[in-house]
Design a protein around this motif. Structure first.
Motif, PDB file in Angstrom:
ATOM      1  N   SER A  12     -17.848  36.181  -5.450  1.00 57.72           N
ATOM      2  CA  SER A  12     -17.076  35.045  -4.939  1.00 57.72           C
ATOM      3  C   SER A  12     -17.457  33.782  -5.710  1.00 57.72           C
ATOM      4  CB  SER A  12     -17.326  34.808  -3.445  1.00 57.72           C
ATOM      5  OG  SER A  12     -16.857  35.882  -2.658  1.00 57.72           O
ATOM      6  N   ARG A  13     -16.486  32.876  -5.805  1.00 59.69           N
ATOM      7  CA  ARG A  13     -16.744  31.542  -6.344  1.00 59.69           C
ATOM      8  C   ARG A  13     -16.062  30.538  -5.426  1.00 59.69           C
ATOM      9  NH1 ARG A  13     -19.973  27.958  -9.156  1.00 59.69           N
ATOM     10  NH2 ARG A  13     -18.786  26.038  -9.079  1.00 59.69           N
ATOM     11  N   TYR A  15     -15.346  26.492  -4.425  1.00 62.25           N
ATOM     12  CA  TYR A  15     -15.325  25.080  -4.804  1.00 62.25           C
ATOM     13  C   TYR A  15     -15.042  24.277  -3.535  1.00 62.25           C
ATOM     14  CZ  TYR A  15     -14.829  26.678  -9.647  1.00 62.25           C
ATOM     15  OH  TYR A  15     -15.012  27.280 -10.875  1.00 62.25           O
ATOM     16  N   ARG A  19     -12.003  29.083  -1.812  1.00 62.16           N
ATOM     17  CA  ARG A  19     -12.525  30.297  -2.428  1.00 62.16           C
ATOM     18  C   ARG A  19     -11.612  30.682  -3.593  1.00 62.16           C
ATOM     19  NH1 ARG A  19     -16.409  33.512  -0.371  1.00 62.16           N
ATOM     20  NH2 ARG A  19     -17.438  32.747   1.505  1.00 62.16           N
ATOM     21  N   THR A  46     -10.555  32.176 -13.410  1.00 60.33           N
ATOM     22  CA  THR A  46     -11.872  31.941 -12.801  1.00 60.33           C
ATOM     23  C   THR A  46     -12.717  33.206 -12.857  1.00 60.33           C
ATOM     24  OG1 THR A  46     -10.957  30.274 -11.302  1.00 60.33           O
ATOM     25  CG2 THR A  46     -13.086  31.211 -10.712  1.00 60.33           C
ATOM     26  N   LEU A  50     -16.321  33.676 -14.632  1.00 59.89           N
ATOM     27  CA  LEU A  50     -17.512  34.187 -13.959  1.00 59.89           C
ATOM     28  C   LEU A  50     -18.166  35.298 -14.776  1.00 59.89           C
ATOM     29  CD1 LEU A  50     -16.181  34.356 -10.285  1.00 59.89           C
ATOM     30  CD2 LEU A  50     -17.902  32.769 -11.166  1.00 59.89           C
ATOM     31  N   VAL A  55     -18.780  29.879 -15.624  1.00 57.53           N
ATOM     32  CA  VAL A  55     -18.886  29.417 -14.244  1.00 57.53           C
ATOM     33  C   VAL A  55     -19.882  30.327 -13.542  1.00 57.53           C
ATOM     34  CG1 VAL A  55     -17.645  29.147 -12.058  1.00 57.53           C
ATOM     35  CG2 VAL A  55     -16.526  28.525 -14.201  1.00 57.53           C
ATOM     36  N   SER A  56     -20.711  29.770 -12.684  1.00 55.86           N
ATOM     37  CA  SER A  56     -21.708  30.581 -11.981  1.00 55.86           C
ATOM     38  C   SER A  56     -21.109  31.208 -10.722  1.00 55.86           C
ATOM     39  CB  SER A  56     -22.921  29.726 -11.603  1.00 55.86           C
ATOM     40  OG  SER A  56     -22.531  28.657 -10.768  1.00 55.86           O
ATOM     41  N   VAL A  57     -21.628  32.351 -10.352  1.00 57.61           N
ATOM     42  CA  VAL A  57     -21.199  33.064  -9.157  1.00 57.61           C
ATOM     43  C   VAL A  57     -21.807  32.408  -7.925  1.00 57.61           C
ATOM     44  CG1 VAL A  57     -21.394  35.265  -7.931  1.00 57.61           C
ATOM     45  CG2 VAL A  57     -20.903  35.253 -10.387  1.00 57.61           C
ATOM     46  N   THR A  58     -20.978  32.148  -6.904  1.00 58.84           N
ATOM     47  CA  THR A  58     -21.492  31.600  -5.646  1.00 58.84           C
ATOM     48  C   THR A  58     -22.223  32.675  -4.857  1.00 58.84           C
ATOM     49  OG1 THR A  58     -19.658  30.011  -5.566  1.00 58.84           O
ATOM     50  CG2 THR A  58     -20.867  30.406  -3.515  1.00 58.84           C
TER      51      THR A  58
END
Length: 252
Positions: A12-13, A15, A19, A46, A50, A55-58
């Motif tokens: 998941s990512r 912001y 989601r 996105t 990832l 972009v970092s993974v949530t």
């Protein structure tokens, strides 16, 4: 089937409260071509960001070759064998075509300048851009800029190649040529993930398709089955596509 080269486990990512990617679990195998489709804003780019570390993974985990990519920088991931193209093509305009591809090789292939030149020439010949090698990248037409993006990625010696709308803006002949090149790349054993809005391209290239909607996987499986799924038609393909399917079935 061989073991997956890439696995996404409940990735998941988030912001703020949005989601962009929501609990996605997928696996990809060596040499396969997978179509990644969905409406604008579905989370496709996105997801590529990832995987490639931009972009970092949530939450969740990206596993490549049996190892977690958590915390890895983009250049480390690229040197490990994961390459991607960008939806908006932005070459180094004043550098030559050859220099642009060499930059890709030097970024990811961890090689000498001479080795980078050799890799770049190999990629330029494959993409039929070698005759433009000494030209500034700014002089290339859109179709050749798309090929340049592909050549740069190939010079990185990937094991996984993620193509973000490489056919957007191309005419029918240019798309046919791109499809042929992608098939040749997959024949080398390279795993290819194709983000695409042109359904013809997905149907011709990808035996398997994944549909994202609001950041989540709503359908995954053999491409023909996915394209006939009522939920996919409603959420993405639309009534015109459903009508064409019915006409094709009636004609058969």
């Amino acid at each position: 089937m061989s073991a997956p080269i890439l696995e996404l486990k409940s990735v998941s990512r988030v912001y703020g409260g949005v989601r962009a990617v929501n609990n996605v679990s997928l696996s990809f195998h060596p040499g396969e071509i997978v179509g990644l489709i969905g409406p604008n804003g579905a989370g496709k780019t996105t997801l590529v960001n990832l995987i490639s570390g931009f972009v970092s993974v949530t939450s969740g985990e990206v596993i490549y070759n049996g190892k977690s990519l958590s915390g890895s920088k983009p250049h480390t991931i690229a040197r490990g064998g994961i390459a991607r193209t960008f939806q908006i093509v932005q070459p180094f305009a004043e550098m030559t075509v050859l220099e642009n591809v060499m930059a890709g090789a030097l970024y990811a292939a961890n090689c000498s300048l001479e080795e980078a030149r050799e890799l770049a020439w190999e990629s330029l010949k494959f993409t039929k851009l070698d005759r433009f090698a000494d030209s500034p990248a700014a002089q290339l037409a859109l179709a050749n800029r798309k090929r340049l993006e592909l050549a740069k990625s190939l010079a990185m010696r990937p094991r996984i190649l993620m193509l973000d709308e490489v056919n957007a803006g191309l005419n029918t002949s240019e798309i046919d040529h791109a499809i042929g090149m992608i098939r040749q790349i997959a024949a080398r054993g390279i795993t290819i993930i194709v983000i695409e809005h042109l359904m013809r391209v997905v149907r011709e290239l990808a035996p398997r398709a994944v549909v994202l909607h609001h950041g989540a996987v709503v359908c995954s499986g053999p491409t023909d089955d996915v394209f006939n799924d009522p939920l996919v038609i409603e959420a993405y393909l639309g009534s015109k596509y459903a009508k064409r399917l019915a006409e094709e079935a009636q004609a058969a």
